[in-house]
Write a protein that holds these residues in place. Sequence first.
Motif, PDB file in Angstrom:
ATOM      1  N   GLY A   1       1.534 -21.407  -4.946  1.00 25.05           N
ATOM      2  CA  GLY A   1       1.978 -22.153  -6.129  1.00 25.05           C
ATOM      3  C   GLY A   1       1.008 -23.189  -6.646  1.00 25.05           C
ATOM      4  O   GLY A   1      -0.128 -22.904  -7.009  1.00 25.05           O
ATOM      5  N   ARG A   2       1.489 -24.437  -6.604  1.00 27.43           N
ATOM      6  CA  ARG A   2       0.823 -25.555  -7.259  1.00 27.43           C
ATOM      7  C   ARG A   2      -0.520 -25.918  -6.620  1.00 27.43           C
ATOM      8  O   ARG A   2      -1.487 -26.240  -7.299  1.00 27.43           O
ATOM      9  CB  ARG A   2       1.797 -26.733  -7.169  1.00 27.43           C
ATOM     10  CG  ARG A   2       1.405 -28.013  -7.801  1.00 27.43           C
ATOM     11  CD  ARG A   2       2.572 -28.971  -7.667  1.00 27.43           C
ATOM     12  NE  ARG A   2       3.055 -29.015  -6.282  1.00 27.43           N
ATOM     13  CZ  ARG A   2       4.187 -29.571  -5.894  1.00 27.43           C
ATOM     14  NH1 ARG A   2       4.974 -30.143  -6.763  1.00 27.43           N
ATOM     15  NH2 ARG A   2       4.536 -29.577  -4.623  1.00 27.43           N
TER      16      ARG A   2
ATOM     17  N   SER B   1      -1.209 -28.546  -4.433  1.00 23.17           N
ATOM     18  CA  SER B   1      -1.569 -29.956  -4.249  1.00 23.17           C
ATOM     19  C   SER B   1      -1.941 -30.258  -2.798  1.00 23.17           C
ATOM     20  O   SER B   1      -2.794 -31.110  -2.536  1.00 23.17           O
ATOM     21  CB  SER B   1      -0.438 -30.877  -4.727  1.00 23.17           C
ATOM     22  OG  SER B   1       0.654 -30.850  -3.862  1.00 23.17           O
TER      23      SER B   1
ATOM     24  N   GLN C   1      -5.445 -29.264  -2.410  1.00 21.47           N
ATOM     25  CA  GLN C   1      -6.295 -30.294  -3.010  1.00 21.47           C
ATOM     26  C   GLN C   1      -6.482 -31.466  -2.047  1.00 21.47           C
ATOM     27  O   GLN C   1      -7.601 -31.984  -1.906  1.00 21.47           O
ATOM     28  CB  GLN C   1      -5.681 -30.790  -4.322  1.00 21.47           C
ATOM     29  CG  GLN C   1      -6.594 -31.703  -5.106  1.00 21.47           C
ATOM     30  CD  GLN C   1      -7.869 -30.985  -5.546  1.00 21.47           C
ATOM     31  OE1 GLN C   1      -7.803 -29.956  -6.224  1.00 21.47           O
ATOM     32  NE2 GLN C   1      -9.019 -31.505  -5.144  1.00 21.47           N
TER      33      GLN C   1
ATOM     34  N   SER D   1      -4.134 -16.345  -2.540  1.00 19.55           N
ATOM     35  CA  SER D   1      -2.801 -16.466  -3.109  1.00 19.55           C
ATOM     36  C   SER D   1      -2.186 -15.079  -3.230  1.00 19.55           C
ATOM     37  O   SER D   1      -2.894 -14.101  -3.496  1.00 19.55           O
ATOM     38  CB  SER D   1      -2.860 -17.132  -4.480  1.00 19.55           C
ATOM     39  OG  SER D   1      -1.554 -17.179  -5.028  1.00 19.55           O
TER      40      SER D   1
ATOM     41  N   GLU E   1      -0.455 -15.521 -10.811  1.00 20.40           N
ATOM     42  CA  GLU E   1      -0.207 -16.587 -11.788  1.00 20.40           C
ATOM     43  C   GLU E   1      -0.338 -17.979 -11.171  1.00 20.40           C
ATOM     44  O   GLU E   1      -0.174 -18.982 -11.878  1.00 20.40           O
ATOM     45  CB  GLU E   1       1.223 -16.471 -12.360  1.00 20.40           C
ATOM     46  CG  GLU E   1       1.627 -15.082 -12.840  1.00 20.40           C
ATOM     47  CD  GLU E   1       0.747 -14.604 -13.976  1.00 20.40           C
ATOM     48  OE1 GLU E   1       0.246 -15.449 -14.723  1.00 20.40           O
ATOM     49  OE2 GLU E   1       0.550 -13.377 -14.068  1.00 20.40           O
ATOM     50  N   ALA E   2      -0.554 -18.060  -9.873  1.00 24.67           N
ATOM     51  CA  ALA E   2      -0.456 -19.346  -9.179  1.00 24.67           C
ATOM     52  C   ALA E   2      -1.429 -20.382  -9.739  1.00 24.67           C
ATOM     53  O   ALA E   2      -2.606 -20.094  -9.968  1.00 24.67           O
ATOM     54  CB  ALA E   2      -0.690 -19.158  -7.693  1.00 24.67           C
ATOM     55  N   ASN E   3      -0.911 -21.566  -9.903  1.00 32.92           N
ATOM     56  CA  ASN E   3      -1.730 -22.683 -10.362  1.00 32.92           C
ATOM     57  C   ASN E   3      -2.873 -22.963  -9.379  1.00 32.92           C
ATOM     58  O   ASN E   3      -3.947 -23.417  -9.763  1.00 32.92           O
ATOM     59  CB  ASN E   3      -0.853 -23.923 -10.513  1.00 32.92           C
ATOM     60  CG  ASN E   3      -1.618 -25.066 -11.127  1.00 32.92           C
ATOM     61  OD1 ASN E   3      -2.117 -24.942 -12.225  1.00 32.92           O
ATOM     62  ND2 ASN E   3      -1.737 -26.162 -10.409  1.00 32.92           N
ATOM     63  N   VAL E   4      -2.631 -22.649  -8.116  1.00 37.07           N
ATOM     64  CA  VAL E   4      -3.646 -22.911  -7.094  1.00 37.07           C
ATOM     65  C   VAL E   4      -4.937 -22.150  -7.414  1.00 37.07           C
ATOM     66  O   VAL E   4      -6.040 -22.648  -7.178  1.00 37.07           O
ATOM     67  CB  VAL E   4      -3.100 -22.579  -5.683  1.00 37.07           C
ATOM     68  CG1 VAL E   4      -2.847 -21.095  -5.511  1.00 37.07           C
ATOM     69  CG2 VAL E   4      -4.020 -23.099  -4.597  1.00 37.07           C
TER      70      VAL E   4
ATOM     71  N   LYS F   1      -5.992 -21.369 -10.478  1.00 46.08           N
ATOM     72  CA  LYS F   1      -6.612 -22.062 -11.620  1.00 46.08           C
ATOM     73  C   LYS F   1      -7.356 -23.298 -11.125  1.00 46.08           C
ATOM     74  O   LYS F   1      -8.447 -23.621 -11.580  1.00 46.08           O
ATOM     75  CB  LYS F   1      -5.553 -22.460 -12.652  1.00 46.08           C
ATOM     76  CG  LYS F   1      -4.814 -21.257 -13.190  1.00 46.08           C
ATOM     77  CD  LYS F   1      -3.874 -21.611 -14.334  1.00 46.08           C
ATOM     78  CE  LYS F   1      -3.076 -20.389 -14.776  1.00 46.08           C
ATOM     79  NZ  LYS F   1      -1.700 -20.371 -14.281  1.00 46.08           N
ATOM     80  N   ARG F   2      -6.727 -23.990 -10.173  1.00 47.56           N
ATOM     81  CA  ARG F   2      -7.321 -25.178  -9.583  1.00 47.56           C
ATOM     82  C   ARG F   2      -8.679 -24.875  -8.952  1.00 47.56           C
ATOM     83  O   ARG F   2      -9.574 -25.714  -8.934  1.00 47.56           O
ATOM     84  CB  ARG F   2      -6.383 -25.655  -8.478  1.00 47.56           C
ATOM     85  CG  ARG F   2      -6.335 -27.112  -8.216  1.00 47.56           C
ATOM     86  CD  ARG F   2      -5.410 -27.326  -7.044  1.00 47.56           C
ATOM     87  NE  ARG F   2      -4.055 -27.690  -7.420  1.00 47.56           N
ATOM     88  CZ  ARG F   2      -3.671 -28.933  -7.671  1.00 47.56           C
ATOM     89  NH1 ARG F   2      -4.518 -29.916  -7.592  1.00 47.56           N
ATOM     90  NH2 ARG F   2      -2.425 -29.192  -7.991  1.00 47.56           N
TER      91      ARG F   2
END
Length: 202
Positions: A9-10, A12, A15, A35, A39-42, A44-45
């Motif tokens: 997911g995200r 954080s 990070q 992942s 689509e995971a934000n991770v 993109k990060r």
Amino acid sequence: TVIGVLASGRGSNLQAIIDAIQAGRLDAKIGVVISDNPEANVLKRMAGVDIQALCIDRRLFASRRQFEDAVAEELAIHHVELVVLAGFMRILSQYFIDRFAGKIMNIHPSLLPAFPGENAQAQALAYGVKVTGCTVHFVDAGMDTGPIILQEAVPVLGTDTVETLSERILHAEHILYPRALALYCAGRLTAAGRHVNIIDKE
Ligand code: GRF
């Protein structure tokens, strides 16, 4: 220690781990980030970061075994020594866990064994506990049942919503996970059955 991070997911917590490595608080290298969710934000990060990141989409595999084989193969390619689950939303089978026996960690947003599984923060609010927190543990085949490494308590306030409580717990997670990883990487964790002991620094 080369770590491989599995995240859905995200990202954080990932990070926070990256930040701890950069700050010299954690002597580890991230070999690969995987992942299961394209689509995971991770992911993109990870775009602008010099760390290998890829998606292994569970939906492209006929069985969990084949999916897990693909994940394990990718971890091996990157010489991963410790598997770090950071918001990874799949239960790993005994088969996968045996391949990395004692070398998989997870973080969970409650003081286990209270409130395992999904929505731990909402479970805590619904129960009416005054203190909850987060737990870093080794992973076994159960749902959030493995040997506990570190825990941090977080107060529940009368005014809390799931969002405000989750945010307070997440802040504690970002400190606790790098600390647990640093202990592991320094060879300071020993496990005897369910019990994880922390060896004092000489
Ligand atoms: C965290 O609350 C963690 O405890 C749970 O999933 C969430 C992941 O958040 N296992 P993030 O993806 O690291 O931001």
